[in-house]
Design an enzyme around this catalytic site. Structure first.
Site, short mmCIF file in Angstrom:
data_model
loop_
_atom_site.label_atom_id
_atom_site.label_comp_id
_atom_site.label_asym_id
_atom_site.label_seq_id
_atom_site.Cartn_x
_atom_site.Cartn_y
_atom_site.Cartn_z
N PRO A 275 39.78 -9.70 45.35
CA PRO A 275 39.66 -8.83 44.18
C PRO A 275 40.20 -7.44 44.44
CG PRO A 275 37.56 -8.97 45.31
CD PRO A 275 38.51 -9.87 46.05
N GLY A 276 40.92 -6.89 43.49
CA GLY A 276 41.42 -5.52 43.61
C GLY A 276 40.91 -4.69 42.45
N CYS A 345 60.84 14.57 33.29
CA CYS A 345 62.03 14.45 32.47
C CYS A 345 62.46 13.00 32.34
CB CYS A 345 63.13 15.32 33.05
SG CYS A 345 62.64 17.05 33.00
N GLU A 346 61.64 12.23 31.66
CA GLU A 346 61.89 10.82 31.35
C GLU A 346 61.18 10.52 30.04
OE1 GLU A 346 63.58 8.56 33.14
OE2 GLU A 346 63.73 9.54 35.09
N TYR A 374 45.60 0.83 40.92
CA TYR A 374 47.02 0.96 40.58
C TYR A 374 47.30 2.34 39.95
CZ TYR A 374 46.43 -3.93 41.56
OH TYR A 374 46.09 -5.11 42.17
#
Ligand SMILES: *Cc1c(COP(=O)(O)O)cnc(C)c1O
Length: 424
Positions: A275-276, A345-346, A374
């Site tokens: 499990p994460g 800047c994306e 994550y």
């Protein structure tokens, strides 16, 4: 279940006022709750009480040393996907005998490290990897305990970027080739096949595809035993989902555990779990500060001081994070609809589109909920921003467990070659 809630009109992590952390550490930063991590690890382990089980926490979900040490204290092992994660787990006090090594691209150097450490199991994902592991182990005079990670060709139903158990995904040995590869494994020096492993994806809320995969895997393990392989373990991977927003109702860990017990128990297998997210996801938040409001003809942008380099899940998976003000909005506080964006800047540096939330003033602090898995592990220094710091709370105390690097540290690995600095 987590330990983030308002108390006296201020969002707390356990007994710590998050506004105080934001003021002391600066934003953006991540804050983790020890009590939540511990609780999640216990819920899973307790659900399997009386059975032979190993909880190998998936380090890639959140590999901070203090998080790993917290889980090591609960008896967790580790599922690692690189030599670096293996060393982290060991440094945090997780014994090698509780470490399984997953991943499609293990190098000979990583295999050597893991063999020297004496890990519990290699989860091998291809014929070529199995042959290299055999060579490396034979050269070292060691025997590698091996599971083949099989691809059961089951769609997990989650986001396609986190599905790993369908034919066509890069993960695992194709279902139809597994038995032949176990036969080859039995003939290879330095290899001892002890387990069958499967992991079909992540953020899976529905137990049906998992059950289907595990039933196939148990069937395979029993056939392999009949063929003379000493299969003593089933590794069911990770992937159980968590609620990210109201209305999300993934299967609870207790149902997940009951299903695994039902499908796997009774054959004398040791059960390995990886499990994460279900352990770390709701155990962390990311704190940020609102910088500007910017009106466009058709929308209002809320520009914050965290970017996709700090939390990439929305850009990578279209993921949703609830965004809560640290100061609880009073009754009658106006709602406003924002596109919440970062400073990078994306155009993909966007956390939410058309999000109705309590109106925010410049300078106000916010928390991105359910950011413990994550999150910081996927952070980068893109746009020459400093790597995001991490804080661990335990009751009414907290500690910075990864500090913000200063400019000299951030640039310290780089060098300008002499030919550029020598005056002609
Ligand atoms: C990522 C991963 C896990 C953990 O997945 P979660 O969805 O975070 O539980 C477990 N095992 C393997 C092999 C993985 O790649």
């Amino acid at each position: 279940m987590h330990h983030f809630s308002y108390s006296g009109g201020r969002l707390h992590c356990e007994g710590v006022d998050l506004a105080a952390v934001a003021a002391a550490v600066g934003t953006p930063c991540y804050v983790y709750s020890s009590a939540t991590l511990v609780r999640h690890a216990r819920v899973i382990a307790d659900a399997f009480r009386g059975q032979s089980v190993m909880v190998a926490y998936s380090v890639k979900a959140n590999g901070n040393l203090a998080v790993l040490a917290t889980l090591a204290g609960q008896g967790c092992g580790a599922d690692v996907v690189s030599g670096g994660e293996l060393l982290r787990a060991r440094k945090a006090g997780i014994p090698a005998a509780k470490i399984v090594f997953s991943g499609v691209g293990k190098t000979a150097a990583e295999m050597t490290l893991a063999l020297e450490q004496g890990i519990h199991q290699f989860n091998v994902e291809s014929a070529a990897e199995l042959r290299l592991l055999s060579e490396v182990a034979a050269k070292l005079g060691r025997e590698a305990p091996v599971a083949l990670r099989v691809n059961p060709d089951v769609a997990a139903g989650g986001h396609p970027n986190i599905s790993t158990g369908k034919s066509g995904d890069k993960f695992g040995v194709p279902w139809g080739e597994a038995e032949a590869l176990y036969a080859e494994a039995a003939s290879l020096p330095g290899i001892r096949a002890v387990a069958v492993d499967v992991h079909i994806g992540s953020q899976i809320g529905d137990l049906a595809p998992m059950r289907a995969a595990f039933e196939k895997v148990v069937g395979l393990a029993l056939r392999l035993r009949e063929q003379g392989h000493a299969i003593s373990r089933i590794d069911v991977g990770g992937g159980l989902g968590i609620p990210y927003k109201e209305g999300d109702a993934p299967a609870p860990p207790s149902d997940y555990a009951a299903m695994i017990s039902e499908v796997v128990a009774g054959h004398g297998f040791e059960i390995i779990l990886e499990p994460g997210r279900v352990i770390a996801g709701n155990a962390g938040v990311m704190l940020t500060t609102a910088l500007y409001e910017k009106e466009a003809p058709d929308r209002t942008f809320l520009i914050i001081d965290a970017g996709m380099n700090d939390l990439i899940r929305p850009a990578l998976y279209g993921a949703h994070h609830d965004i809560l003000p640290l100061a609880e909005p009073g009754p009658g506080h106006p709602l406003k609809t924002y596109d919440v964006v970062g400073p990078i800047c994306e155009s993909t540096d966007k956390f939410a589109s058309g999000r109705a939330m309590p109106a925010v003033k410049a300078g106000e602090r916010l928390a991105f909920m359910s950011a413990g898995a994550y999150g910081a592990v996927l952070s980068s220094a893109y746009n020459a921003r400093s790597l995001v710091p991490e804080v661990l709370v335990d009751g009414d105390r907290y500690e910075i467990v990864r500090r913000r690097p200063n400019f000299e540290e951030s640039i310290g690995l780089e060098k300008v070659p002499a030919w550029l600095t020598t005056v002609a």
